[in-house]
Design an enzyme around this catalytic site. Structure first.
Site, PDB file in Angstrom:
ATOM      1  N   GLU A 170       0.891  -1.160   0.000  1.00  0.00           N
ATOM      2  CA  GLU A 170       0.000   0.000   0.000  1.00  0.00           C
ATOM      3  C   GLU A 170       0.928   1.207   0.000  1.00  0.00           C
ATOM      4  O   GLU A 170       1.560   1.504   1.001  1.00  0.00           O
ATOM      5  CB  GLU A 170      -0.901  -0.068   1.235  1.00  0.00           C
ATOM      6  CG  GLU A 170      -2.157   0.739   1.090  1.00  0.00           C
ATOM      7  CD  GLU A 170      -1.937   2.158   1.541  1.00  0.00           C
ATOM      8  OE1 GLU A 170      -1.466   2.970   0.689  1.00  0.00           O
ATOM      9  OE2 GLU A 170      -2.207   2.461   2.695  1.00  0.00           O
ATOM     10  N   LEU A 171       1.031   1.866  -1.176  1.00  0.00           N
ATOM     11  CA  LEU A 171       2.139   2.797  -1.391  1.00  0.00           C
ATOM     12  C   LEU A 171       1.712   4.258  -1.549  1.00  0.00           C
ATOM     13  O   LEU A 171       2.402   5.048  -2.173  1.00  0.00           O
ATOM     14  CB  LEU A 171       2.924   2.353  -2.631  1.00  0.00           C
ATOM     15  CG  LEU A 171       3.482   0.936  -2.566  1.00  0.00           C
ATOM     16  CD1 LEU A 171       4.203   0.572  -3.852  1.00  0.00           C
ATOM     17  CD2 LEU A 171       4.400   0.764  -1.377  1.00  0.00           C
ATOM     18  N   CYS A 200      -2.824   8.528   3.425  1.00  0.00           N
ATOM     19  CA  CYS A 200      -2.640   8.068   2.047  1.00  0.00           C
ATOM     20  C   CYS A 200      -3.915   8.222   1.219  1.00  0.00           C
ATOM     21  O   CYS A 200      -3.862   8.390   0.008  1.00  0.00           O
ATOM     22  CB  CYS A 200      -2.144   6.627   2.027  1.00  0.00           C
ATOM     23  SG  CYS A 200      -3.162   5.550   3.014  1.00  0.00           S
TER      24      CYS A 200
HETATM   25  O1  LIG Z   1      -2.664   6.459   5.322  1.00  0.00           O
HETATM   26  C1  LIG Z   1      -3.430   5.534   5.023  1.00  0.00           C
HETATM   27  C2  LIG Z   1      -4.453   4.996   5.941  1.00  0.00           C
HETATM   28  C3  LIG Z   1      -5.754   5.686   5.833  1.00  0.00           C
HETATM   29  C4  LIG Z   1      -6.603   5.363   6.999  1.00  0.00           C
HETATM   30  C5  LIG Z   1      -7.842   6.209   7.079  1.00  0.00           C
HETATM   31  O2  LIG Z   1      -8.130   6.976   6.170  1.00  0.00           O
HETATM   32  O3  LIG Z   1      -8.551   6.115   8.098  1.00  0.00           O
END
Ligand SMILES: O=CCCCC(=O)O
Length: 483
Positions: free
Chosen positions: A254-255, A288
């Site tokens: 997961e990038l 992300c």
């Molecule tokens: O950074 C990635 C994780 C996302 C988790 C979320 O949006 O709750």
């Protein structure tokens, strides 16, 4: 009742024991709001790492032969303990990562949800039977645990991201070696402590803190790790993929992303703007799946921008422990430099800073950057192509459905995306045409335990969450019977 640990174990967890590292070397962890050290973690030596993977191999032999109902009940206890600990654990997370306590609490509850969800999924690992070429053939397909898993997660969600790997791996019958991040390790270690208290057997979970590249290299080259799961940057992903390829280790990656938000003229524009602001500045933009490109139909762009700026002005930047705070500091010094560079690049390309744009001068210490809105952003600005991980919101416009899709798909990323419209056809067509693993339609909440989370293109592969998430930790074994 499980008392919250009074001393946070900044230690290695190997073979069911909290240990100091063989060399005694430690690393300090800092609060990003004060820049003051809040504790230390051990640096695992090569001997410690070798002990860790040997213990994980023994743990695997125990856990893969533990029945699904027992695994399920154990994982459920982890969820219960984390919920009990959520208030204190939230303050700890704020100390090490910076996010407001309310957000930290939401993260702990989402973390517990992962364990709850996979406590259920542990009992639903379905196989199948297929008739073969001959009427005497029966093919039985079982899903078996993939083996020892190495889990590497990022610092932005120090509890949720490890949980997304640990919970499905344990549910599938795998043992897990976690390398917590050096920036925010204590929340991850709390999960390990909760697993210990819940009765996860020795060796089934291992925690090794210390230098990322040395530990990951040793683990992947060990011949014992059979699966690697990473949440991190594209650069780290590429390095680990090379190592995994050399050792034929399975991977989930997961990038990161650069999520577009398409706001069509028939949307509830003001509601969209408010939801976008709350989501954009959550965790100071270090998410992300964060909406990071606001692509608004030109006919409603002015209304959207005004509403967006008004909602952003209401945010309170400050120490996450202050109950008034809605946006905390960035998590580390690197993020400040990166944010400043992105804003400077956009401005030199011709963008206008409509709000914010700099480190907040009110704070003498800490990594506080003003929530920032950029308008008139030229297409070649880096803020529209590089993953920002920053509290900066660029707003651009489109004049046709095709142009909106073209802009949405113009980056190398494909993680989350968002569409605001009241037209059902637009909602369906846009969600089918956007290159992304997730599409939120009239919602910004796409990360939930029961839905698969993951990306396409350079955002990676594999899924976490949903019934899909457990598949990444299993392999299909076919037994072909002739009767
Ligand atoms: O950074 C990635 C994780 C996302 C988790 C979320 O949006 O709750």
């Amino acid at each position: 009742m499980h008392a919250f640990p009074t001393i946070i174990p900044g230690r290695l967890f190997i073979d069911g024991e909290w240990r100091t590292g063989a060399t005694g070397a430690t690393t300090e962890v800092f609060n990003p709001a004060t820049e003051i050290a809040i504790g230390t973690i051990e640096q695992a030596s090569p001997e410690d790492v070798a002990d860790g993977f040997a213990a994980a191999e023994r743990g695997l032999a125990v856990w893969r032969n533990t029945d699904a109902w027992t695994r399920s009940a154990t994982i459920r206890r982890v969820a219960d303990i984390l919920r009990e600990w959520a208030p204190e654990a939230s303050r700890l997370m704020t100390d090490e990562q910076g996010k407001p306590v309310r957000e930290a609490e939401a993260e702990w509850l989402a973390t517990a949800d992962q364990f709850d969800w996979y406590a259920d999924e542990a009992r639903r690992i379905y196989g199948r039977t297929v008739d073969g070429h001959s009427t005497a053939n029966r093919i039985i397909v079982r899903r078996e645990p993939v083996g020892v898993v190495a889990a590497f997660a990022a610092w932005n969600f120090p509890a949720l991201l490890p949980a997304r790997k640990i919970a499905p791996a344990l549910a599938a019958g795998c043992s897990v070696i976690l390398r917590p991040t050096e920036e925010a390790p204590f929340s991850s270690l709390l999960i390990v402590r909760a697993c210990e208290l819940a009765g996860v057997p020795a060796g089934v979970i291992t925690a090794l803190t210390g230098p990322a590249s040395r530990i990951s290299e040793q683990l992947i080259n060990s011949g014992i790790v059979r699966k690697l799961s990473l949440t991190g940057s594209g650069a780290v992903g590429r390095t680990l993929l090379h190592l995994a390829a050399d050792n034929l280790v399975a991977v989930s990656m997961e990038l990161g992303g650069h999520a577009p938000v398409l706001v069509f003229e028939d949307a509830d524009v003001e509601a969209a703007a408010r939801a976008c602001v709350a989501s954009k500045f959550r965790n100071t933009g270090q998410v992300c799946a964060s909406p990071s490109r606001f692509i608004v139909q030109d006919t409603v762009a002015q209304r959207f921008t005004e509403a967006f700026i008004a909602a952003t002005r209401e945010l309170q930047l400050g120490d996450g422990h202050d109950p008034e705070t809605t946006v905390g500091p960035l998590s580390n010094r690197r993020q400040i430099a990166q944010t400043e560079a992105l804003v400077a690049d956009a401005v030199s390309a011709g963008a206008t800073v409509a709000l914010g744009g700099q480190r907040d001068p009110r704070f003498e210490h800490g990594y506080f950057f003003e929530p920032t809105v950029l308008v008139n952003v030229p297409p070649h600005s880096k803020i529209l192509s590089d993953e920002p991980f920053a509290p900066v919101a660029p707003i651009v416009t489109f004049d046709s459905f095709e142009q909106a899709i073209e802009i949405a798909n113009s980056t190398v990323f494909g993680l989350a995306s968002y569409v605001w419209t009241t037209n059902l056809s637009t909602a369906f067509l846009a969600s089918e045409r956007i290159e992304a693993g997730m599409v939120g339609v009239n919602t910004m909440a796409v990360a939930t335990a029961e839905a698969p989370f993951g990306g396409v293109k350079e955002s990676g592969f594999g899924r976490e969450g949903g019934s899909e998430g457990i598949l990444d930790y299993t392999v299909a074994k076919a037994t072909i019977l002739t009767l």
